[in-house]
Every structure is written in C-alpha cells, then in structure tokens.
Design a protein around this motif. Structure first.
Motif: not given
Length: 281
Positions: A16-25, A245-252, A268-277
């Motif tokens: 539960t605590g894991f799911a509430k942690s701030k997600k990265g992009d 403290p990594d919060g953002k990544a680019l996966v190419l 993945d509960q730790q990340f959000r998908l950020k779209e190129l557009k």
C-alpha cells in the motif's frame, strides 16, 4: 497461522505504501533506425539524418527533451558493453566526436557511429541535459528462430497463417516506406509512437507468430516468449538503474521494443508513461 497472517498483513501495508509513493515519468521513444542495417524482417528504406533540415529537427527535438530533463537516458546498446558506450559518449562530450570516430573506426563502420539514433538523438539530448552517462539496456542472448516458425506453419498446413505473415511484412514495408518519403523526422517519430502503431507492432507476435505449429509444436510461442524475455530483461535494467532521487527517464529503443515496453511501464506501479507528443508539443 497467526505468523502467516502477520506476514500477509505486513506485505499489505508495504505494498500500500509502495503504491502511494511518488511515481516517476518514463518518456518512451520508439524509433526507426537512423542508420538502418537492414537486419529486420521488413526492409524499410533509410534516410539521410545528416541533412541540414533533419539536423535542425533533431536540435529542436532534443531541446524539448532537455526541458523534460530526464535523470537518465537508456539506449539500445548491449548492457554488458557499457564501457564502450561510455568511451563514445566521453568523446562526444569532449567536442571531438567526428574526429574520434574517423580515427578509431573503419570506413564501413563509421555510418553507425555518426548517424545512429543513439548518437544523433540520445547523445545530443544527454549533452543538452548535462548528463554524465548514457545507459545501455539491450539484452541479446536470445534465440529468434523465424525459419523454424515458418517450417512449423508449413508442417501444420497453416497456409493462411503463412500468407498472413507475408502480408503483414509487406504492409509494414509499404506503409513505412511511404511515410519516410513524405513525412519529416519529427512526424515519423510521432507516428511511430501512436497507440495504434505500437499495438500493430505487438500484434505481429501475438496474433500471428504465437499461433504457429501443430498442437504439439510450440516454435511460434517459443519465439514470442524469447522476444518478450529480451524486452523484459531490458526493462528490468531501467527499473534497477532508476533509483532515488531519479524521477525521469528517456528510454530510446526501436519501435518493436517500444511496443513491449509500453505494456511493462503501464503495469509498473512506480512509473507513469510519458508520451512523445506531450514532450514535443
């Protein structure tokens, strides 16, 4: 029983605590290969990434990515050859990259080291973002026995399925070649990363290849599982390298990998998908 219940309870609190942690992009950028080696089943035309027009596009695109400011950038380079990638990136940051490549590599090798999306897009974005390292994530110790899959279809008299393979490859070649002729690089990358294009790419494995063979032959499912395994291993390197403290990544990665990675990120509960557009708008 009491001890088992306490274990379950502690696990529930932890998750539960894991799911509430701030997600990265994670900005997932699926791409066609800028220096096309012709190794894919679909034979797609290449284009000249070094023209002034394309170079201007890359400058603008990587400037937008630097504003997104990834803490880490991951590229399709063998994970166990990180040292080689580090050497290249160090030369790139030093401002003598073209001279370094010309001196170190034979003429028939230079196009990759000068034109690849790893150099033109990831290195450029990394330098603008002032990153000290670009991370390798490719995993290649797999088997993709396409010939065995086609033989399994033939042995099972799956004529329609065999035709479906050829039609899918032909459709992909025709569609991509037309787009390369008409669209700018930015438009091509935006098109490649639409939900529809990524879903079509993944469907080639699930809808077609996974059906191959008689009921006692799993050649098709084996190939698909190997493709999933490669991408799952690759994604595990993103997960393991993205630490606080990594919060953002680019996966190419190539578009075929992106189709699978999208599924993993969304699960993945730790990340959000950020779209190129959204980054390029």
């Amino acid at each position: 029983m009491k001890q088992f219940f306490l274990v379950l309870l502690s696990f529930a609190f932890a998750t539960t605590g894991f799911a509430k942690s701030k997600k990265g992009d994670i900005l997932l950028l699926g791409t066609l290969h800028f220096d096309n080696p012709g190794a894919d089943m679909a034979k797609v035309k290449t284009f000249d990434v070094m023209t002034p027009k394309v170079q201007a596009e890359l400058e603008k695109m990587t400037q937008k990515i630097s504003i997104f400011h990834p803490d880490k950038i991951f590229v399709e380079w063998a994970w166990n050859e990180q040292v080689g990638l580090d050497e290249l990136y160090k030369a790139y940051l030093g401002g003598q990259y073209e001279q370094y490549v010309t001196t170190k590599y034979a003429k028939n090798q230079r196009d990759f080291y000068l034109k690849s999306e790893i150099i033109q897009l990831a290195f450029r974005a990394g330098k603008k973002t002032k990153l000290a390292r670009i991370h390798a994530l490719d995993y290649r110790k797999i088997s993709l026995p396409f010939d065995s899959v086609m033989n399994a279809m033939k042995a099972a008299n799956q004529t329609a399925l065999m035709q479906k393979v050829q039609d899918a490859i032909s459709e992909l070649e025709t569609s991509q070649n037309k787009k390369i002729e008409k669209l700018t690089l930015t438009q091509l990358l935006l098109d490649t990363n639409t939900k529809e294009e990524l879903a079509f790419n993944k469907s080639l494995y699930i809808d077609i290849l996974n059906r191959a063979g008689k009921t006692d032959n799993f050649a098709g499912a084996f190939l698909v599982s190997e493709w999933y395994r490669r991408n799952l291993y690759m994604y595990s390197l993103v997960q393991k390298n993205m630490t606080p403290p990594d919060g953002k990544a680019l996966v190419l990665v190539g578009s075929g990998h992106a189709a699978m990675m999208k599924e993993f990120i969304e699960s993945d509960q730790q990340f959000r998908l950020k779209e190129l557009k959204d980054v390029l708008k």
